[in-house]
Design a protein around this motif. Structure first.
Motif, PDB file in Angstrom:
ATOM      1  N   LYS A 183       0.824  -1.213   0.000  1.00 38.52           N
ATOM      2  CA  LYS A 183       0.000   0.000   0.000  1.00 38.52           C
ATOM      3  C   LYS A 183       0.858   1.262   0.000  1.00 38.52           C
ATOM      4  O   LYS A 183       0.638   2.180  -0.804  1.00 38.52           O
ATOM      5  CB  LYS A 183      -0.924  -0.009   1.219  1.00 38.52           C
ATOM      6  CG  LYS A 183      -1.876  -1.189   1.277  1.00 38.52           C
ATOM      7  CD  LYS A 183      -2.814  -1.142   2.466  1.00 38.52           C
ATOM      8  CE  LYS A 183      -2.050  -1.285   3.777  1.00 38.52           C
ATOM      9  NZ  LYS A 183      -1.319  -2.564   3.892  1.00 38.52           N
ATOM     10  N   SER A 184       1.851   1.328   0.894  1.00 40.73           N
ATOM     11  CA  SER A 184       2.698   2.523   0.968  1.00 40.73           C
ATOM     12  C   SER A 184       3.561   2.669  -0.272  1.00 40.73           C
ATOM     13  O   SER A 184       3.815   3.785  -0.752  1.00 40.73           O
ATOM     14  CB  SER A 184       3.576   2.468   2.225  1.00 40.73           C
ATOM     15  OG  SER A 184       2.775   2.490   3.394  1.00 40.73           O
ATOM     16  N   THR A 185       4.018   1.551  -0.808  1.00 45.41           N
ATOM     17  CA  THR A 185       4.794   1.595  -2.052  1.00 45.41           C
ATOM     18  C   THR A 185       3.944   2.149  -3.192  1.00 45.41           C
ATOM     19  O   THR A 185       4.424   2.927  -4.022  1.00 45.41           O
ATOM     20  CB  THR A 185       5.313   0.190  -2.412  1.00 45.41           C
ATOM     21  OG1 THR A 185       6.036  -0.345  -1.295  1.00 45.41           O
ATOM     22  CG2 THR A 185       6.213   0.233  -3.626  1.00 45.41           C
ATOM     23  N   ASN A 214       3.638   5.923  -2.774  1.00 47.74           N
ATOM     24  CA  ASN A 214       4.878   6.563  -3.231  1.00 47.74           C
ATOM     25  C   ASN A 214       4.959   6.603  -4.745  1.00 47.74           C
ATOM     26  O   ASN A 214       5.407   7.593  -5.338  1.00 47.74           O
ATOM     27  CB  ASN A 214       6.089   5.834  -2.657  1.00 47.74           C
ATOM     28  CG  ASN A 214       6.258   6.051  -1.160  1.00 47.74           C
ATOM     29  OD1 ASN A 214       5.683   6.981  -0.601  1.00 47.74           O
ATOM     30  ND2 ASN A 214       7.022   5.190  -0.510  1.00 47.74           N
ATOM     31  N   MET A 259       6.200   7.749   2.039  1.00 49.90           N
ATOM     32  CA  MET A 259       5.954   6.805   3.118  1.00 49.90           C
ATOM     33  C   MET A 259       7.145   5.854   3.263  1.00 49.90           C
ATOM     34  O   MET A 259       7.796   5.486   2.283  1.00 49.90           O
ATOM     35  CB  MET A 259       4.682   5.979   2.832  1.00 49.90           C
ATOM     36  CG  MET A 259       3.422   6.804   2.664  1.00 49.90           C
ATOM     37  SD  MET A 259       2.950   7.685   4.161  1.00 49.90           S
ATOM     38  CE  MET A 259       2.604   6.287   5.237  1.00 49.90           C
ATOM     39  N   THR A 318       8.811   2.418   3.503  1.00 43.68           N
ATOM     40  CA  THR A 318       8.447   1.099   2.986  1.00 43.68           C
ATOM     41  C   THR A 318       9.558   0.111   3.300  1.00 43.68           C
ATOM     42  O   THR A 318      10.698   0.479   3.597  1.00 43.68           O
ATOM     43  CB  THR A 318       8.217   1.140   1.463  1.00 43.68           C
ATOM     44  OG1 THR A 318       9.433   1.565   0.815  1.00 43.68           O
ATOM     45  CG2 THR A 318       7.103   2.107   1.109  1.00 43.68           C
ATOM     46  N   THR A 330       3.444   0.865   8.474  1.00 40.36           N
ATOM     47  CA  THR A 330       2.496   1.973   8.613  1.00 40.36           C
ATOM     48  C   THR A 330       1.569   1.684   9.785  1.00 40.36           C
ATOM     49  O   THR A 330       0.874   0.662   9.797  1.00 40.36           O
ATOM     50  CB  THR A 330       1.664   2.149   7.325  1.00 40.36           C
ATOM     51  OG1 THR A 330       2.551   2.381   6.230  1.00 40.36           O
ATOM     52  CG2 THR A 330       0.709   3.320   7.465  1.00 40.36           C
ATOM     53  N   ASP A 386      -3.120   6.760   3.013  1.00 43.93           N
ATOM     54  CA  ASP A 386      -2.490   5.455   3.194  1.00 43.93           C
ATOM     55  C   ASP A 386      -2.864   4.951   4.580  1.00 43.93           C
ATOM     56  O   ASP A 386      -2.858   5.707   5.550  1.00 43.93           O
ATOM     57  CB  ASP A 386      -0.969   5.587   3.063  1.00 43.93           C
ATOM     58  CG  ASP A 386      -0.273   4.234   3.115  1.00 43.93           C
ATOM     59  OD1 ASP A 386      -0.921   3.226   2.768  1.00 43.93           O
ATOM     60  OD2 ASP A 386       0.908   4.185   3.498  1.00 43.93           O
TER      61      ASP A 386
END
Length: 447
Positions: free
Chosen positions: A192-194, A197, A205, A207, A214, A234
């Motif tokens: 999700k954070s990737t 980004n 974020m 990762t 997160t 996120d």
């Protein structure tokens, strides 16, 4: 000055439970004993993306002014005078009472915007029972469950529409300038954070391969490639409830669910290597229950060896386990390499247009007549159900209200037939569709 939202209703309908749920923390004492709340409570809360002053009030009762219930009612009436919006709560389990009807009639005369909340409406039967509250004359009842959180996504939407516009910058914005609210949800370590980004084009974020990096929902304002504003959120990964043990993880989960209720589109990030499992389906069902449109980001697509087989497995799972979102949009991508990420936002915008679409009443009833002629409603208890007409009271998500004699008795399989026929007729794949059935009384039937 913050807009003021006042929660009102007779005793023991669940006002304080709703108040705590909207506030995001336990403030008011909750108990089955009627009349626990005697003094009104106020708290600044973040609801529907805005800071508001939320007010819990004592139960409304018909009593002499010098009694304790009478003084409690006077306190509640004083809270009403400064209200920008009233949440009038009724209990669908006990049904409407003479007190509900009397206070609804009194409330109509006050000239305040009112949202009618049919509380304790867990499950499909609860939503059906909530339709009785139409007769109060306060508009369409919104089925919710303060205890379980059902319906709070739609409640946030209704509150956002009912509140007065924000001053200055927000007042000048039109719908074209209002940011699209997008939440990125999924299991831990799905990427999700990737993905966030990759959309932003920067390392916004943290990762890494470790799951659970997160821990809180993080909102980012962003302008997409079309030049339109987006509010990206996120979220922390959602694990199965049995595995959530630490208090910090419980707070992370609560923040994720709150972000899901405030968004318009949920991007469900699924690990394409592992495939869609039961927890992914739970998250999708939660988003559907809150009325959010969903787009599946099939992440780590570059690591999949047999892509055709992986796609077939995903579609089989969606067909068998998520039939209520038939036609859900899927975007295979790799957040790590950026491949396919450029296709995500156009798909999100497409899902948003479907989720926000209204069907004219004339076209809706032409479809309704055709659907009835192709497949007549079945007999129930040896009697034919007479469905008369349909309206679309709201979009976001698309909602159909059908009126007719004993319409509320319509079997589940025929309800699914109507929803699927509606999807096909108006090209609405992959978004929740609400079906509200309202029976009409036969004046010649015996009491």
């Amino acid at each position: 000055m913050l807009p003021r939202i006042v929660v009102m209703g007779r005793p023991n309908v669940g006002k304080s439970t709703l108040f705590n749920r909207l506030a995001g923390r336990r403030i008011a004492i909750v108990d089955d004993t009627p009349g626990v709340t005697r003094d009104r409570k106020e708290v600044v809360a973040r609801i529907a993306g805005r800071d508001v002053l939320l007010v819990d009030t004592a139960g409304l009762e018909e009593s002499a002014p010098d009694t304790i219930p009478g003084r409690m009612r006077a306190s509640s009436e004083a809270a009403l005078r400064g209200a920008d919006l009233v949440l009038f709560v009724v209990d669908v389990r006990t049904g409407l009472t003479p007190s509900d009807r009397a206070f609804a009639q009194w409330l109509r005369r006050q000239g305040k915007p009112v949202l009618l909340l049919a509380n304790k409406a867990e499950g499909r039967q609860g939503a059906a029972n909530s339709l009785e509250a139409y007769e109060l004359g306060l508009g369409a009842p919104l089925p919710v469950s303060g205890e379980h959180g059902d319906g709070f996504g739609e409640l946030h939407d209704e509150i956002r529409e009912a509140l007065p516009p924000e001053p200055q910058e927000e007042e000048e914005e039109d719908d074209a300038d209002r940011p699209l609210r997008l939440a990125i949800v999924g299991r831990p370590n799905a990427g999700k954070s990737t993905l966030l980004n990759a959309l932003l084009g920067e390392e916004r974020m943290i990762t890494g391969p470790e799951p659970g990096l997160t821990r809180d929902s993080v909102a980012v304002k962003w302008i997409d490639e079309t030049g339109k504003p987006v509010r990206l959120v996120d979220t922390a990964g959602l694990r199965r409830r049995a595995r959530i043990t630490q208090a910090l993880e419980q707070m992370s989960t609560a923040a994720t669910i709150a972000a899901l209720k405030e968004c318009e589109i949920a991007v469900l990030v699924v690990d394409a290597v592992q495939g869609m499992d039961e927890q992914d389906l739970r998250i999708a069902r939660l988003a559907e229950r809150e009325g959010r449109a969903i787009v599946i980001a099939f992440n780590k697509w570059d690591a999949v060896e047999d892509r055709a087989a992986a796609r077939r497995r995903l579609e089989d799972v969606l067909t068998s386990s998520l039939a209520q979102l038939r036609g859900i949009l899927i975007v295979p991508l790799s957040a790590a390499t950026g491949r396919g990420v450029d296709k995500l936002m156009p798909t999100v915008r497409e899902a948003y247009e479907v989720w926000n679409r209204r069907v004219p009443t004339g076209a809706l009833n032409r479809w309704f007549e055709d659907a009835l002629s192709r497949h007549q409603p079945p007999l129930v208890e040896g009697k034919r159900l007479k469905l008369r007409y349909a309206t679309m009271p709201k979009a976001r998500p698309p909602t159909i209200a059908i009126f007719g004699t004993r319409a509320e008795l319509l079997p589940e399989d025929y309800r699914r037939y109507l929803v699927n026929s509606f999807r096909d007729a108006f090209d609405m794949p992959g978004v929740p569709v609400r079906l509200n059935l309202r029976g009409t009384d036969n004046p010649y039937s015996e009491e």
